[in-house]
Design a protein around this motif. Structure first.
Motif, short mmCIF file in Angstrom:
data_model
loop_
_atom_site.label_atom_id
_atom_site.label_comp_id
_atom_site.label_asym_id
_atom_site.label_seq_id
_atom_site.Cartn_x
_atom_site.Cartn_y
_atom_site.Cartn_z
N PRO A 52 -19.13 29.61 1.22
CA PRO A 52 -17.75 29.35 1.67
C PRO A 52 -17.26 30.47 2.59
O PRO A 52 -17.79 31.58 2.57
N ASN A 53 -16.26 30.16 3.37
CA ASN A 53 -15.69 31.16 4.26
C ASN A 53 -15.07 32.29 3.45
O ASN A 53 -14.61 32.09 2.33
N ASN A 54 -15.05 33.46 4.06
CA ASN A 54 -14.43 34.59 3.38
C ASN A 54 -12.93 34.34 3.23
O ASN A 54 -12.27 33.95 4.19
N PRO A 55 -12.38 34.57 2.06
CA PRO A 55 -10.94 34.35 1.89
C PRO A 55 -10.13 35.39 2.66
O PRO A 55 -10.50 36.55 2.73
N GLU A 56 -9.06 34.95 3.24
CA GLU A 56 -8.17 35.86 3.95
C GLU A 56 -7.26 36.56 2.95
O GLU A 56 -6.80 35.95 1.99
N PRO A 57 -7.01 37.85 3.15
CA PRO A 57 -6.10 38.53 2.22
C PRO A 57 -4.69 37.98 2.36
O PRO A 57 -4.19 37.77 3.47
#
Length: 67
Positions: free
Chosen positions: A34-39
């Protein structure tokens, strides 16, 4: 007994390790991550607790610069 003939052990072990390495590489490449989660900025709520001032009074002299 062919198991006791150690002349083929090295090629067998090498081929097994190489095959497993290739299989695991292919398996990892096929998986999708999955894509890296945005802070996300969350507001920090300051809650007033009755013991905060007591601890501040006790430890405040220790945090002062010493001569």
């Amino acid at each position: 007994m062919p198991q006791l003939d150690t002349s083929t052990w090295s090629i067998t072990i090498t081929s097994v390790v190489l095959t497993l390495f290739i299989m695991f590489q292919l398996k990892i490449l096929k998986s999708s991550f999955p894509n890296n989660p945005e802070p996300k900025s969350t507001p920090m709520l300051k809650t007033s607790m009755p013991w905060e001032k007591k601890w501040t009074k006790i430890y405040l002299p220790l945090s002062l610069p010493q001569h």
